[in-house]
Design an enzyme around this catalytic site. Structure first.
Site, mmCIF file in Angstrom:
data_model
loop_
_atom_site.group_PDB
_atom_site.id
_atom_site.type_symbol
_atom_site.label_atom_id
_atom_site.label_comp_id
_atom_site.label_asym_id
_atom_site.label_seq_id
_atom_site.Cartn_x
_atom_site.Cartn_y
_atom_site.Cartn_z
ATOM 1 N N SER A 116 -3.952 -0.611 -0.058
ATOM 2 C CA SER A 116 -4.114 -0.526 1.461
ATOM 3 C C SER A 116 -3.483 -2.042 2.071
ATOM 4 C CB SER A 116 -5.525 -0.571 2.100
ATOM 5 O OG SER A 116 -5.624 0.021 3.423
ATOM 6 N N GLU A 212 2.368 5.381 0.852
ATOM 7 C CA GLU A 212 1.118 6.191 1.422
ATOM 8 C C GLU A 212 0.947 5.393 2.639
ATOM 9 O OE1 GLU A 212 -2.458 5.472 1.263
ATOM 10 O OE2 GLU A 212 -1.723 3.356 0.829
ATOM 11 N N HIS A 277 -4.915 6.312 -0.133
ATOM 12 C CA HIS A 277 -6.155 6.402 0.600
ATOM 13 C C HIS A 277 -6.609 8.009 0.238
ATOM 14 C CE1 HIS A 277 -4.938 3.035 2.500
ATOM 15 N NE2 HIS A 277 -5.788 2.797 3.061
#
Length: 307
Positions: A116, A212, A277
């Site tokens: 992330s 992503e 995620h």
């Protein structure tokens, strides 16, 4: 893109430091994550400011200086074999320029894990330390604490990396074919916002790009991909694997944008690869030469992620 230095695998009894370079960490999830690590016969230590919260900006785990000091202190501690990020969130961009990269390079290679917002640090570790890093679950993340697949894939990568040289997913080909390159990537929004900064990759030429994101509207995904295309950052990319897009709108709408922005690059593209995620997220090493088979939904590493 070039192959990077592979750090050593972990062994039972290894000391691992948990740091929080970005957002604040729920104590109960941190304790649950530490219990998982202890169950692997690791010796986890928590950096001094992991449970801090910034006095003015509650989305940060303490001050920029303290978060940087925790990461640098853990990395430069010769007793620490790996550094695991407790969570993502936001904040790595605020502290990355405070790190003493010369000191961290002198400390030698070790394992680094996160995802992330930690994409910023993955890029910096690649460009400043020439080091392979692991895009994997956060030590205090819900997926790591509760999902057996996420735990076991990370554990195998850390202790027996030769058993996961082929990273297999349920992904399907958006654009069929095979491609070779050096793995890089992470969270799309961080790659786009990091563009042009001192520690970022200057481009993806020669690379297998794995991307992503989470919580982004479809038009924002369009904007980020268009930004990367217009800047030339995607020139020469050899193949693309698309991970999870949780809370990014209806997937059929998003898929149309992904196909429109990436399908014309002339390289294989696989979708729904199962990292990022999502539940049971796979651990992906960055900086390793590999082959992408979009039809089979696999990425096969030339060598194990860790020595």
């Amino acid at each position: 893109m070039k192959e990077l230095v592979r750090p050593s695998r972990l062994a039972p009894g290894a000391r691992v430091a948990v740091v929080a370079p970005s957002g604040p960490v729920p104590e109960e999830r941190l304790q649950a994550g530490l219990d998982v690590l202890r169950g692997w016969d690791l010796d986890p230590v928590v950096a001094p400011h992991v449970l801090d919260r910034h006095g003015e900006f509650g989305y940060l785990a303490g001050t920029d200086a303290d978060r940087a000091a925790d990461l640098q202190g853990a990395w430069c501690d010769p007793a620490v074999d790996a550094v695991l990020c407790a969570r993502g969130g936001y904040g790595a961009q605020r502290m990355v320029d405070l790190l003493d990269w010369a000191a961290m390079r002198a400390a030698g290679p070790k394992v680094f894990v996160g995802f992330s917002d930690i994409t910023v640090l993955h890029q910096a570790f690649a460009t400043r330390l020439d080091l392979v890093t692991l895009h994997g679950p956060a030590a205090a993340g819900v997926d790591f604490v509760k999902n057996a697949r996420a735990q076991e894939h990370l554990k195998a990568t850390l202790f027996a990396p030769e058993t996961v040289r082929t990273i297999a997913s349920a992904g399907t080909a958006m654009v069929p074919g095979r491609a070779r390159g050096v793995t890089l990537g992470g969270c799309l929004s961080l790659l786009a916002s990091d563009l042009g900064t001192p520690h970022a990759h200057t481009g993806a030429r020669g690379g297998l790009l794995l991307i992503e994101d989470v919580g982004e509207r479809t038009y924002r995904i369009d904007r980020m991909l268009t930004h990367l295309r217009r800047s030339g950052w995607l020139d020469g990319v050899t193949g693309i694997a698309l991970g999870s897009w949780a809370r990014c709108g209806p997937y059929d709408e998003l898929r149309a944008v992904l196909a429109d922005r990436l399908g014309g690059l002339g390289v294989p593209v696989v979708e729904e690869f199962g990292f990022g995620h999502c539940e049971g997220a796979l651990t992906i090493p960055f900086g390793v030469a590999a082959e992408l088979d979009a039809d089979a939904g696999t990425v096969t590493l030339d060598a194990p992620a860790l020595r």
